[in-house]
Each structure stands twice: as structure tokens, then as C-alpha cells.
Scaffold this motif. Structure first.
Motif, PDB file in Angstrom:
ATOM      1  N   ASN A  79       0.811  -1.213   0.000  1.00  0.00           N
ATOM      2  CA  ASN A  79       0.000   0.000   0.000  1.00  0.00           C
ATOM      3  C   ASN A  79       0.852   1.274   0.000  1.00  0.00           C
ATOM      4  O   ASN A  79       0.350   2.363  -0.226  1.00  0.00           O
ATOM      5  N   LEU A 207      -4.884  -3.164   3.481  1.00  0.00           N
ATOM      6  CA  LEU A 207      -5.393  -1.785   3.474  1.00  0.00           C
ATOM      7  C   LEU A 207      -5.554  -1.344   2.023  1.00  0.00           C
ATOM      8  O   LEU A 207      -4.600  -1.343   1.247  1.00  0.00           O
ATOM      9  N   SER A 209      -8.356   1.382  -0.590  1.00  0.00           N
ATOM     10  CA  SER A 209      -9.286   2.513  -0.440  1.00  0.00           C
ATOM     11  C   SER A 209     -10.630   1.999   0.092  1.00  0.00           C
ATOM     12  O   SER A 209     -11.350   2.701   0.802  1.00  0.00           O
ATOM     13  N   LYS A 212     -10.120   1.146   4.096  1.00  0.00           N
ATOM     14  CA  LYS A 212      -9.637   2.209   4.998  1.00  0.00           C
ATOM     15  C   LYS A 212     -10.743   2.575   5.999  1.00  0.00           C
ATOM     16  O   LYS A 212     -11.889   2.746   5.634  1.00  0.00           O
ATOM     17  N   HIS A 213     -10.361   2.642   7.253  1.00  0.00           N
ATOM     18  CA  HIS A 213     -11.280   2.974   8.356  1.00  0.00           C
ATOM     19  C   HIS A 213     -12.513   2.061   8.379  1.00  0.00           C
ATOM     20  O   HIS A 213     -13.611   2.509   8.695  1.00  0.00           O
ATOM     21  N   ARG A 234      -2.839  -3.372   9.113  1.00  0.00           N
ATOM     22  CA  ARG A 234      -2.354  -2.044   8.732  1.00  0.00           C
ATOM     23  C   ARG A 234      -3.141  -1.017   9.550  1.00  0.00           C
ATOM     24  O   ARG A 234      -4.366  -1.150   9.704  1.00  0.00           O
ATOM     25  N   GLY A 236      -4.282   1.912   9.038  1.00  0.00           N
ATOM     26  CA  GLY A 236      -5.394   2.624   8.410  1.00  0.00           C
ATOM     27  C   GLY A 236      -6.704   1.844   8.378  1.00  0.00           C
ATOM     28  O   GLY A 236      -7.743   2.390   8.017  1.00  0.00           O
ATOM     29  N   LEU A 237      -6.683   0.587   8.763  1.00  0.00           N
ATOM     30  CA  LEU A 237      -7.937  -0.186   8.789  1.00  0.00           C
ATOM     31  C   LEU A 237      -8.856   0.299   9.899  1.00  0.00           C
ATOM     32  O   LEU A 237     -10.072   0.097   9.846  1.00  0.00           O
ATOM     33  N   ASP A 239     -10.111   3.585  12.394  1.00  0.00           N
ATOM     34  CA  ASP A 239     -10.119   5.015  12.650  1.00  0.00           C
ATOM     35  C   ASP A 239      -9.648   5.161  14.106  1.00  0.00           C
ATOM     36  O   ASP A 239     -10.396   4.883  15.043  1.00  0.00           O
ATOM     37  N   GLU A 261      -1.850   4.045  12.069  1.00  0.00           N
ATOM     38  CA  GLU A 261      -2.107   4.891  10.894  1.00  0.00           C
ATOM     39  C   GLU A 261      -0.955   5.830  10.570  1.00  0.00           C
ATOM     40  O   GLU A 261      -0.638   6.056   9.419  1.00  0.00           O
TER      41      GLU A 261
END
Ligand code: NAD
Length: 329
Positions: A79, A207, A209, A212-213, A234, A236-237, A239, A261
Motif C-alpha cells: 500500500n 489496506l 481505499s 480504509k477505516h 495495517r 489505516g484499517l 479510525d 495509521e
């Protein structure tokens, strides 16, 4: 071949040198690849990158200008690389798709047990000659429901481990692994149901788009009160700010994280003499039900050997003009 290796950590040098066995000319650098450091790849035909290196479009364009043709990733995740731009520029990218799913899955178990049995608190107490057990109550893993998000290589090993502990396994993945259903009674469901029914949730998807979160306020609100959430995939998975809110309300009872993140530029270095500027991780560190490791889930002797050997194998294949099967498109 001449290969500039960025972000070389002390712990991996002997593995790279041993796997290379003087075959290729490796320039081992500690610095991270970025727009400011890309010129260090001058005269190299290949660069070798780790997860914190910046392989965004402007950096890739500069690599191309320098004459670099090959990017060997010392990671499974990619990523951090603009793959589309790399392909457009004709830069070949290869990764190490599997080096040891056991290393990561076993680290998940370490986080689960460390949090559950409050090992850090217990250890610190004993060192202070405080032998009280108050506040150290854990739970039996046997009979609990574990929700595994992503049943690829790592998720599958974790399934086997947690099944051995007597856990019931719920899973969410875009692809069903029928062998896990048959051998371990895994029940596939959607992500929201998994979140609402699990006592322990562990993340093992890449991870993107799309992901993400994935773990946001809405998913956290569905979770059982006191749930244990583990992220070794990762940063970014999840929030992170939503997780902090979940910890403050008690919805999340335990949080184990090996990835963050904002880990780029923070993890993998000794910063004990610096003033921590990241208020989010600083807040996470204040919770006694949070266990943080700095991206070390992969860090076993077996995994480091496999990473180094596959990286050199990828480079060998590139030199011979053939595909290694590990290319990313
Ligand atoms: P894998 O490719 O074998 O498995 C990933 C699984 O995720 C697959 O089963 C896939 O179908 C599923 N998936 C993909 N996109 C999805 C989506 N949008 N929704 C639901 N499921 C989806 O990967 P792996 O080897 O098991 O590794 C998983 C992740 O672990 C990697 O992407 C990497 O980010 C992370 N990792 C972390 C460390 C570490 O040291 N902390 C080390 C290695 C890997």
C-alpha cells in the motif's frame, strides 16, 4: 546487479547478507526512501524497500530518471507503493507475498493473552514488590467467540490457533475458505454481524481505499461492551480516534495494536530522547488496557530468513529476465 536497499534495519542486515552471499552488489542504507533521499539510488538498477519507504508517484518518477528498473519490496503489503504509476513508468515491483503467517498469527496470540491476563500490569507490579491480584482478572478463552476479519494466510493460521483454545470462530472475507468451515467450524458472516457477536476481533485484510477505516464509529457502536480489538494488519484499517472514543466509553475493553495509521516516520527507530509529537498515540499509551508493539509481528528468525531469501530470489529472476511470480501489477 546493483541494488540500493533503503530503510535497512540492523536486525535484518545479517539475513540479507547471508541470502545474497555476495551475488549482487547491495548498498545497505538506513535512510528511508523519500523525495529527499531518492538520489542515493543513483547507479543502481534496483531498489529494495520496506513498509515505511515512500514510493509515491513523484519518488517513482525520480527513480525512473535515475535508471532504476526494479523495486524489490521486503514486505507482503504494498500500500506504500503507487503501483499504477510504477506500471505506467515500466518499473517492475515484486514483493514477498508470504514469509511466515505463523509469525504474525502468533504475535496476535501474544497480544490477546497479554491483554487478557494483564501481563504488563502484573509484571510491573511484581517488580515493585506489589503482589496484589486486584484488577488483574482475565477471562477464559475457551467458549468465547473470535471474529476474524480476513481469512487469508494469516487469518487461517489464527483460526487454527484460536480453535485450539476452544473459541468459536466467526469470519468475514470476500472469499470463503471452505477448508476452514469444514475443519474448524468457521461461520462466515458479514462484517457488521461479526462485530456485534464477537468477544475478540482481529483484523487480517489488506489496506485499500475500500478497507480504509473499516473499523469506524458505526462498527464500534455495534460491538459487544468490553470487546477486545486487535490490529496487526495495517493502521489505516481502524479510525484511531474512533477507537480512542470506544476505549473512553468502555465499549472497547482491550486494544492490541502492532500497526498505526501514522507509523511512518515514527516506528522502527529509537526515539527515547525525543519529545513525542503525536498526540493520538500519546493518548493511546495512557490506557492500561491498550498494548502497543511497533510493527514487530513479523519479527521472527524464520520470517527474516524467508524475507531475505525471497528478495534475493526476486532480484535473481529479474536479472535473468524472468518473472518470479511475486510481481505486483
Ligand atoms: P492474504 O492476502 O493471504 O489474506 C488477505 C485476505 O483478505 C484474503 O483472504 C482476501 O480475500 C481478504 N480481503 C481482501 N480485501 C477484502 C475486503 N475488502 N473485504 C474482506 N476481505 C478482504 O494476506 P495475509 O498474508 O494474511 O496478510 C494480511 C495482512 O497482514 C497484509 O495485508 C498486511 O497488511 C498485514 N501484515 C502485517 C504484518 C506485521 O508485521 N504486522 C506482517 C505481514 C502482513
Amino acid at each position: 546487479m546493483k541494488m540500493t536497499v533503503f530503510s535497512t534495519h540492523q536486525f535484518e542486515k545479517p539475513y540479507l547478507e547471508s541470502a545474497n552471499n555476495d551475488t549482487h552488489e547491495l548498498k545497505l542504507l538506513e535512510v528511508r526512501l523519500s523525495e529527499n533521499t531518492v538520489s542515493l539510488a543513483q547507479h543502481a538498477e534496483a531498489v529494495c524497500l520496506f513498509t515505511g519507504d515512500d514510493a509515491s508517484a513523484p519518488v517513482l518518477e525520480k527513480l525512473k530518471d535515475l535508471g532504476v528498473a526494479y523495486i524489490a519490496l521486503r514486505s507482503a503489503g504494498f500500500n506504500h507503493v503507487d503501483i499504477k504509476r510504477a506500471n505506467e513508468l515500466g518499473l517492475k515491483v515484486a514483493r514477498v507475498p508470504a514469509y511466515s503467517p505463523y509469525a504474525v498469527a502468533e504475535h496476535v496470540l501474544a497480544l490477546i493473552l497479554g491483554l487478557n491476563r494483564k501481563l504488563t500490569r502484573a509484571h510491573n507490579r511484581v517488580r515493585e514488590q506489589n503482589f496484589s491480584l486486584n484488577g488483574l482478572i482475565g477471562f477464559d478463552m475457551n467458549g468465547k467467540t473470535a471474529g476474524i476479519i480476513g481469512t487469508g494466510k494469516i487469518g487461517a493460521v489464527l483460526t487454527k490457533i484460536l480453535h485450539g483454545f476452544g473459541c468459536k470462530i466467526l469470519a468475514y472475507d470476500v472469499e470463503k475458505d471452505e477448508k476452514l468451515v469444514k475443519d474448524y467450524g468457521v461461520q462466515y458472516t458479514d462484517c457488521k454481524t461479526l462485530c456485534s457477536k464477537s468477544d475478540i476481533i482481529s483484523l487480517h485484510i489488506p489496506l485499500t481505499s475500500e478497507t480504509k477505516h473499516l473499523i469506524d464509529d458505526d462498527h464500534i457502536a455495534l460491538m459487544k461492551k468490553g470487546v477486545m480489538l486487535i490490529n496487526t494488519s495495517r493502521g489505516g484499517l481502524v479510525d484511531t480516534k474512533a477507537v480512542i472514543e470506544g476505549l473512553k466509553t468502555g465499549r472497547i475493553g482491550y486494544f492490541g495494536m502492532d500497526v498505526y495509521e501514522e507509523e511512518e516516520g515514527l516506528f522502527f527507530e529509537d526515539r527515547s530522547d525525543e519529545i513525542l509529537q503525536d498526540d493520538v498515540i500519546a493518548r493511546l499509551m495512557t490506557f492500561n488496557n491498550v498494548l502497543i508493539t511497533s510493527h514487530q509481528a513479523f519479527l521472527t528468525d524464520t520470517a527474516l530468513t524467508n524475507i531475505a531469501e525471497t528478495t534475493i530470489y526476486n532480484l535473481d529472476c529479474f536479472e535473468k529476465g524472468k518473472n518470479s511470480e511475486n510481481e505486483v501489477f
